[in-house]
Each structure stands twice: as C-alpha cells, then as structure tokens.
Design a protein around this motif. Sequence first.
Motif, PDB file in Angstrom:
ATOM      1  N   TYR A   1      92.707   8.443 -32.568  1.00  0.00           N
ATOM      2  CA  TYR A   1      93.470   7.440 -31.853  1.00  0.00           C
ATOM      3  C   TYR A   1      92.522   6.427 -31.254  1.00  0.00           C
ATOM      4  CZ  TYR A   1      96.150   5.329 -28.067  1.00  0.00           C
ATOM      5  OH  TYR A   1      96.727   4.458 -27.223  1.00  0.00           O
ATOM      6  N   GLU A   2      92.781   5.161 -31.492  1.00  0.00           N
ATOM      7  CA  GLU A   2      91.967   4.105 -30.917  1.00  0.00           C
ATOM      8  C   GLU A   2      92.893   3.097 -30.262  1.00  0.00           C
ATOM      9  OE1 GLU A   2      88.537   1.091 -32.458  1.00  0.00           O
ATOM     10  OE2 GLU A   2      88.807   3.002 -33.461  1.00  0.00           O
ATOM     11  N   SER A   3      92.651   2.833 -28.988  1.00  0.00           N
ATOM     12  CA  SER A   3      93.525   1.903 -28.273  1.00  0.00           C
ATOM     13  C   SER A   3      93.204   0.473 -28.685  1.00  0.00           C
ATOM     14  CB  SER A   3      93.340   2.072 -26.760  1.00  0.00           C
ATOM     15  OG  SER A   3      92.034   1.723 -26.390  1.00  0.00           O
ATOM     16  N   THR A   4      94.161  -0.419 -28.448  1.00  0.00           N
ATOM     17  CA  THR A   4      93.968  -1.828 -28.753  1.00  0.00           C
ATOM     18  C   THR A   4      94.288  -2.657 -27.525  1.00  0.00           C
ATOM     19  OG1 THR A   4      96.234  -2.047 -29.573  1.00  0.00           O
ATOM     20  CG2 THR A   4      94.531  -1.557 -31.203  1.00  0.00           C
ATOM     21  N   ILE A   5      93.749  -3.866 -27.530  1.00  0.00           N
ATOM     22  CA  ILE A   5      94.010  -4.822 -26.467  1.00  0.00           C
ATOM     23  C   ILE A   5      94.823  -5.940 -27.085  1.00  0.00           C
ATOM     24  CG2 ILE A   5      92.952  -6.445 -24.859  1.00  0.00           C
ATOM     25  CD1 ILE A   5      90.465  -4.580 -24.918  1.00  0.00           C
ATOM     26  N   SER A  14      95.597  -8.175 -31.672  1.00  0.00           N
ATOM     27  CA  SER A  14      95.207  -6.906 -31.072  1.00  0.00           C
ATOM     28  C   SER A  14      93.768  -6.608 -31.460  1.00  0.00           C
ATOM     29  CB  SER A  14      96.100  -5.784 -31.584  1.00  0.00           C
ATOM     30  OG  SER A  14      97.406  -5.943 -31.106  1.00  0.00           O
ATOM     31  N   TYR A  15      92.999  -6.144 -30.489  1.00  0.00           N
ATOM     32  CA  TYR A  15      91.601  -5.812 -30.713  1.00  0.00           C
ATOM     33  C   TYR A  15      91.306  -4.447 -30.121  1.00  0.00           C
ATOM     34  CZ  TYR A  15      91.258 -10.866 -31.297  1.00  0.00           C
ATOM     35  OH  TYR A  15      91.444 -12.154 -31.701  1.00  0.00           O
ATOM     36  N   THR A  16      90.386  -3.759 -30.751  1.00  0.00           N
ATOM     37  CA  THR A  16      89.881  -2.538 -30.127  1.00  0.00           C
ATOM     38  C   THR A  16      89.012  -2.986 -28.961  1.00  0.00           C
ATOM     39  OG1 THR A  16      87.852  -2.446 -31.431  1.00  0.00           O
ATOM     40  CG2 THR A  16      89.812  -1.363 -32.380  1.00  0.00           C
ATOM     41  N   PRO A  17      88.727  -2.111 -28.010  1.00  0.00           N
ATOM     42  CA  PRO A  17      87.833  -2.508 -26.917  1.00  0.00           C
ATOM     43  C   PRO A  17      86.475  -3.011 -27.418  1.00  0.00           C
ATOM     44  CG  PRO A  17      88.996  -0.520 -26.318  1.00  0.00           C
ATOM     45  CD  PRO A  17      89.331  -0.802 -27.764  1.00  0.00           C
ATOM     46  N   ASP A  18      85.927  -2.383 -28.447  1.00  0.00           N
ATOM     47  CA  ASP A  18      84.650  -2.848 -29.002  1.00  0.00           C
ATOM     48  C   ASP A  18      84.769  -4.254 -29.580  1.00  0.00           C
ATOM     49  OD1 ASP A  18      83.354  -0.533 -28.279  1.00  0.00           O
ATOM     50  OD2 ASP A  18      83.361   0.330 -30.295  1.00  0.00           O
ATOM     51  N   GLN A  19      85.867  -4.536 -30.271  1.00  0.00           N
ATOM     52  CA  GLN A  19      86.075  -5.866 -30.834  1.00  0.00           C
ATOM     53  C   GLN A  19      86.242  -6.902 -29.723  1.00  0.00           C
ATOM     54  OE1 GLN A  19      89.506  -4.831 -33.197  1.00  0.00           O
ATOM     55  NE2 GLN A  19      88.349  -5.024 -35.122  1.00  0.00           N
TER      56      GLN A  19
END
Length: 123
Positions: A1-5, A14-19
């Motif tokens: 599971y990877e959260s998005t912003i 939508s971006y992952t926190p790293d992106q």
Amino acid sequence: YESTIGDNNNNTPSYTPDQAIQRTLNAFQKNNFGIVNLLHSPVGEGVYPCAALLNHSCSPNCILRYKLGAINKMGKRQYHPPILQIIACRDIAFGEELSHSYVDLALHTQERQARLMETHGFV
C-alpha cells in the motif's frame, strides 16, 4: 500500500510522497537565484518569490541585480541579506510581461540553448 497526495475527483494529480517531494525540490531548484556581486561572481543563492514569477526572454525588458553589504544606522554597520532588484532596461508598455534572461546573454545562441535545456528543461 502506498499513499498518494491529491484528489482525482477534482482533476488534481495524485503523487506519492516521494514524487511530491521530488516535484517540490525540482521547482525549488528551478526558481532559485544565483546571487552575484558587482563583478558578476557568484556569492550565494537565494529564493525571491516575486522575481520567480518573471519568465525568460532572450530579449528581456528587465535585468536583475543585487544590493549586497551593510547599511549604516547611527554609526553602526548592520548587515542585511542580499536584496534582489528588478531593473527595467528599456521602456515597458502597460500590460507587457516583465522578463529577464535566465542565462548569460553574452553566450552564443547554442550555448544559451544548451544551458536553458540543462537547467530549465526548455529552449
């Protein structure tokens, strides 16, 4: 599971926190200003949000310069952070966009284009 912003329901990406961090860092790097002295030698970097709104032109109507050093207040020298000044280098019509060159205009066209591509991703 990877959260998005972001929220795709209202068409925002939508971006992952790293992106998101990478995008923010990239924007920061492209909107930083190299601070130079009167001899045009680099002395540091700074963030100037209002100046970051200016776009590039190979025929700019403005130049950027920096006020460096100290001010005298009642016989005491007080140092201040570099102040970026936006100076008109020709008459500017009402409503005309302010622009400056992101690269040294004394360079040959091919070198200017290469530097623009390298630092800003466009020619």
